[in-house]
Design a protein around this motif. Structure first.
Motif, PDB file in Angstrom:
ATOM      1  N   TYR A 268       0.804  -1.219   0.000  1.00  0.00           N
ATOM      2  CA  TYR A 268       0.000   0.000   0.000  1.00  0.00           C
ATOM      3  C   TYR A 268       0.839   1.271   0.000  1.00  0.00           C
TER       4      TYR A 268
ATOM      5  N   GLN B 253      -9.523  -0.827 -10.301  1.00  0.00           N
ATOM      6  CA  GLN B 253      -8.174  -0.999  -9.773  1.00  0.00           C
ATOM      7  C   GLN B 253      -7.886  -2.460  -9.471  1.00  0.00           C
TER       8      GLN B 253
ATOM      9  N   ASP C 211      -6.101  -4.335  -6.810  1.00  0.00           N
ATOM     10  CA  ASP C 211      -5.677  -3.974  -5.463  1.00  0.00           C
ATOM     11  C   ASP C 211      -4.491  -4.827  -5.017  1.00  0.00           C
TER      12      ASP C 211
ATOM     13  N   ARG D  45     -11.265  -4.123  -8.106  1.00  0.00           N
ATOM     14  CA  ARG D  45     -12.264  -3.380  -7.350  1.00  0.00           C
ATOM     15  C   ARG D  45     -12.738  -2.177  -8.146  1.00  0.00           C
TER      16      ARG D  45
END
Length: 501
Positions: free
Chosen positions: A190, A275, A277, A283
């Motif tokens: 992330y 996206q 993820d 998603r």
């Protein structure tokens, strides 16, 4: 009394206005359009980002959350949460941004230079006339390298070099139209935009289906083929809600120059993202300002544990559990911080190294490795079939005799798993786990008889100490109660025998 002042001309007023702005901001004004990059108008890290004409999108330097590195990216400019949708230097982060900048180089390419003025990223287009190109961030979310004299002549565009996000208007496909950039690739973590293991690609074999892949080798989900209205595995695309259906427009193009899928949002006030993820799911989200975040309204695969190697090596994915991933017995999180942030892809590592390796019937320091039994699991698909093993004991010995064997399973046939055990799934919560796997661990991971005796002695000792403490507390309480009672009786006696005044 008449004024002797001469009225200022419009030109003089304009000059004074500019001077006032410079004084207020304490820096020179950036000449030209705020959406354009040129040789004479670079974008240093200290500069405000370029912004598309309507103000919807920004291009500039940014740092992911909890990261020390800097990147050049595109993000939504009018929402409260900075959300990068494209990153130029995914593989080349900037560690010292002070003198770094995005500019047009002498050869006409758009480049990112570091403190030593070396190019760490470039559009890398050949045969461009020097000084005749500009970079422009468009309201379509696209960054283009175009001719300065005619910006409709595009030499390079970010839409052809997708990252983890597919925006409306972009084309995801194969062939000349995408210049070989056929994949959406998830971030590694992330806070790290580097390409991760999960991606989506239009089937290289020529069909109209998109495939979710792990490490570009293992397919774990597909859209099914395009029917003209939807993909066969995505019936949600044909909405019964007329309003919802009118918001989106999907199109699949299969032509001589290539094949691609594209989509548009008919209501320009709606912000949407498609996206791949970090978790391996695709998603579809929309921005909800009142909630201050992105709201998920569609994802695939639906079951998180259907994502291949979601939990990394030596861990197990548990259906209907949050979080989905758990380290196996005898293992701990390889990168605890990433694990706590929801990225489990690097998996777990052993607490204790195996003590028996490649020794038929022998041991190291007199200790044998043992096996921990896990029932109700879906077995990983990459096991090795050992035909020579005729029973469970043969299967166990085959594993013990192989230095790289980490687990085995026997149910009429023998299967061994080597090195990093991945894609193990606990099915006990949904009641259809029919496999049993035995995980190889060092003998010290199991409680021995000696350890049990020590544990019993420790428990007994702790119980004795606790009992003594309780008795002491009770004794103190009784003594204090007696003293208080005595004082009260004596006090009453003095009051009764006191003479009247």
């Amino acid at each position: 009394m008449a004024s002797s002042m001469t009225p200022l001309s419009p030109a003089s007023i304009y000059v004074l206005f500019v001077i006032a702005l410079v004084a207020l901001h304490g820096a020179p004004l950036r000449a030209g359009a705020a959406d354009t990059l040129s040789v004479d108008q670079p974008l240093p890290v200290s500069q405000e980002p370029l912004v598309s004409k309507s103000g919807k999108f920004a291009l500039g330097f940014f740092q992911p959350d909890n990261s020390t590195y800097w990147y050049i990216g595109i993000w939504y400019n009018k929402i409260s949460k900075k959300t990068p949708v494209w990153v130029a230097n995914r593989d080349s982060p900037i560690s010292s941004p002070q003198s770094s900048r995005l500019t047009i180089s002498s050869d006409g390419n758009m480049v990112i230079t570091n403190n030593s003025r070396s190019a760490i990223w470039s559009t890398n287009i050949s045969n461009i006339a020097s000084g005749q190109t500009v970079g422009v961030i468009l309201d379509t979310r696209n960054l283009v390298l175009a001719l300065a004299s005619n910006t409709s002549v595009v030499l390079w565009q970010s839409f052809d070099h997708l990252g983890d996000t597919w925006l409306p208007g972009g084309k995801l496909g194969r062939g000349k139209l995408t210049d070989g950039s056929t994949r959406l690739v998830a971030w590694k973590t992330y806070n790290d935009p580097a390409p991760g293991p999960f991606s989506i690609v239009l089937d290289p074999n020529g069909t109209s289906q998109y495939l979710l892949m792990w490490n570009s080798t293992q397919q774990y989900w597909t859209t099914g083929n395009w029917t003209g209205r939807s993909f066969t595995a995505v019936p949600e695309m044909i909405s019964s809600d007329a309003y919802a259906h009118s918001l989106y427009r999907f199109d699949y193009v299969n032509g001589a120059n290539g094949s691609y899928f594209t989509y548009e949002i008919t209501d320009d006030s709606i912000l949407m993202r498609f996206q791949v993820d970090v978790t391996g799911q695709i998603r579809f989200t929309t921005w909800v300002e009142s909630a201050g975040g992105w709201t998920l309204f569609w994802s695939q695969p639906k079951a998180q544990c259907d994502v291949y190697s979601l939990c990394g090596p030596f861990s197990v994915c548990v259906d209907n559990s949050q979080p989905s991933c758990r380290c196996l017995r005898g293992f701990r999180e390889r990168r605890l911080q990433a694990w706590l942030e929801g990225d489990h892809t690097e998996g777990c590592s052993r607490n204790t190294a195996l003590q028996q390796c490649g020794l038929q019937g022998g041991t190291r320091k007199g200790k044998k490795d043992r096996f921990y039994v896990m029932p109700n699991v879906k077995l990983p698909s990459d096991g090795q079939d050992v035909v020579a093993a005729q029973n469970a004991r043969d299967c166990e010995l085959a594993c013990l005799g192989n230095c790289s064997c980490t687990a085995y399973s026997y149910s009429g046939s023998c299967w061994l798993w080597h090195d990093g055990l991945i894609n193990l799934r606990d099915m006990s919560s949904i009641g259809n786990g029919d496999g049993t796997i035995l995980i190889r661990l060092a003998a010290s991971e199991f409680t021995s008889t000696g350890n049990k005796k020590k544990l019993i002695v420790g428990v007994v000792a702790a119980a004795v100490v606790a009992a003594i403490t309780v008795i002491a507390l009770v004794a103190v309480f009784i003594l204090r109660s007696r003293r208080i009672s005595g004082h009260q009786i004596m006090g009453k006696s003095r009051i009764l025998t006191r003479p009247y005044v």
